[in-house]
Design a protein around this motif. Structure first.
Motif, short mmCIF file in Angstrom:
data_model
loop_
_atom_site.label_atom_id
_atom_site.label_comp_id
_atom_site.label_asym_id
_atom_site.label_seq_id
_atom_site.Cartn_x
_atom_site.Cartn_y
_atom_site.Cartn_z
N GLU A 121 0.86 -1.11 -0.15
CA GLU A 121 0.13 0.29 -0.08
C GLU A 121 1.09 1.19 0.04
OE1 GLU A 121 -2.83 -0.18 2.90
OE2 GLU A 121 -3.67 -2.17 2.37
N ASP A 122 2.11 1.04 0.22
CA ASP A 122 2.97 2.32 0.31
C ASP A 122 3.56 2.66 -1.24
OD1 ASP A 122 2.68 2.73 3.18
OD2 ASP A 122 4.35 1.27 3.12
N MET A 123 3.21 1.94 -2.05
CA MET A 123 3.88 2.23 -3.54
C MET A 123 3.10 3.47 -4.25
SD MET A 123 4.80 -1.47 -5.29
CE MET A 123 3.20 -1.91 -5.72
N THR A 124 3.90 3.90 -5.03
CA THR A 124 3.20 5.34 -5.80
C THR A 124 2.58 4.55 -6.84
OG1 THR A 124 4.99 5.59 -7.18
CG2 THR A 124 5.10 6.90 -5.15
N ALA A 125 1.62 5.49 -7.47
CA ALA A 125 0.95 4.92 -8.78
C ALA A 125 2.03 4.50 -9.95
CB ALA A 125 0.17 6.18 -9.32
N GLU A 126 3.29 5.35 -10.10
CA GLU A 126 4.04 4.67 -10.96
C GLU A 126 4.83 3.55 -10.69
OE1 GLU A 126 8.63 6.41 -12.01
OE2 GLU A 126 7.02 7.86 -12.15
N GLN A 127 5.14 3.12 -9.30
CA GLN A 127 5.65 1.91 -8.74
C GLN A 127 4.47 0.88 -9.15
OE1 GLN A 127 6.33 3.30 -4.88
NE2 GLN A 127 8.85 3.14 -5.19
N ILE A 128 3.25 1.17 -8.79
CA ILE A 128 2.26 0.11 -9.07
C ILE A 128 2.24 -0.38 -10.52
CG2 ILE A 128 -0.25 -0.37 -9.07
CD1 ILE A 128 -0.53 1.18 -6.59
N GLU A 129 2.30 0.60 -11.39
CA GLU A 129 2.42 0.54 -12.70
C GLU A 129 3.56 -0.37 -13.18
OE1 GLU A 129 2.49 2.78 -17.22
OE2 GLU A 129 1.83 3.91 -15.37
N GLN A 130 4.51 -0.06 -12.90
CA GLN A 130 5.74 -0.79 -13.17
C GLN A 130 5.78 -2.35 -12.61
OE1 GLN A 130 9.55 0.80 -11.27
NE2 GLN A 130 10.74 -0.27 -12.60
N GLU A 131 5.34 -2.21 -11.31
CA GLU A 131 5.08 -3.74 -10.83
C GLU A 131 4.17 -4.56 -11.48
OE1 GLU A 131 6.51 -6.85 -8.87
OE2 GLU A 131 7.58 -4.61 -8.38
N ALA A 132 3.06 -3.76 -11.98
CA ALA A 132 1.99 -4.64 -12.70
C ALA A 132 2.56 -5.05 -14.00
CB ALA A 132 0.78 -3.59 -13.04
N LYS A 133 3.43 -4.32 -14.67
CA LYS A 133 4.27 -4.80 -15.95
C LYS A 133 4.86 -5.90 -15.47
CE LYS A 133 3.93 -0.37 -18.52
NZ LYS A 133 4.55 0.66 -19.04
N ARG A 134 5.79 -6.02 -14.39
CA ARG A 134 6.67 -6.94 -14.11
C ARG A 134 5.88 -8.30 -13.79
NH1 ARG A 134 10.69 -6.70 -8.85
NH2 ARG A 134 11.53 -8.89 -9.22
#
Length: 79
Positions: free
Chosen positions: A22-35
């Motif tokens: 829950e501490d991830m930014t929107a950009e980090q979430i997007e990057q992690e979703a791609k990963r």
């Protein structure tokens, strides 16, 4: 290679844990979703391969050596 299907499970759950941070930014979430999508794509291929190997083992268990002329790619190479 020493990886097992259990290791794949660990990777998938680790990806899930990263996505639920829950501490991830929107950009980090997007990057992690791609990963995670890439991990899932590779996992699908690994699972499909394992399924094919299991089917071949079942055929061998049910029919023994007599199945080999129909499935030369799982046994000895024909010469």
């Amino acid at each position: 290679m020493k990886n097992k299907l259990g290791d794949l499970n660990n990777h998938l759950f680790a990806a899930l844990e990263r996505l639920s941070d829950e501490d991830m930014t929107a950009e980090q979430i997007e990057q992690e979703a791609k990963r995670a999508s890439a991990i899932v794509a590779v996992a699908d291929t690994i699972i499909s391969n394992a399924d094919t190997q299991l089917k071949a083992a079942k055929l061998w268990a049910e029919h023994g050596q007599q199945i080999m002329p129909m499935l030369p790619q799982i046994g000895r190479a024909e010469t």
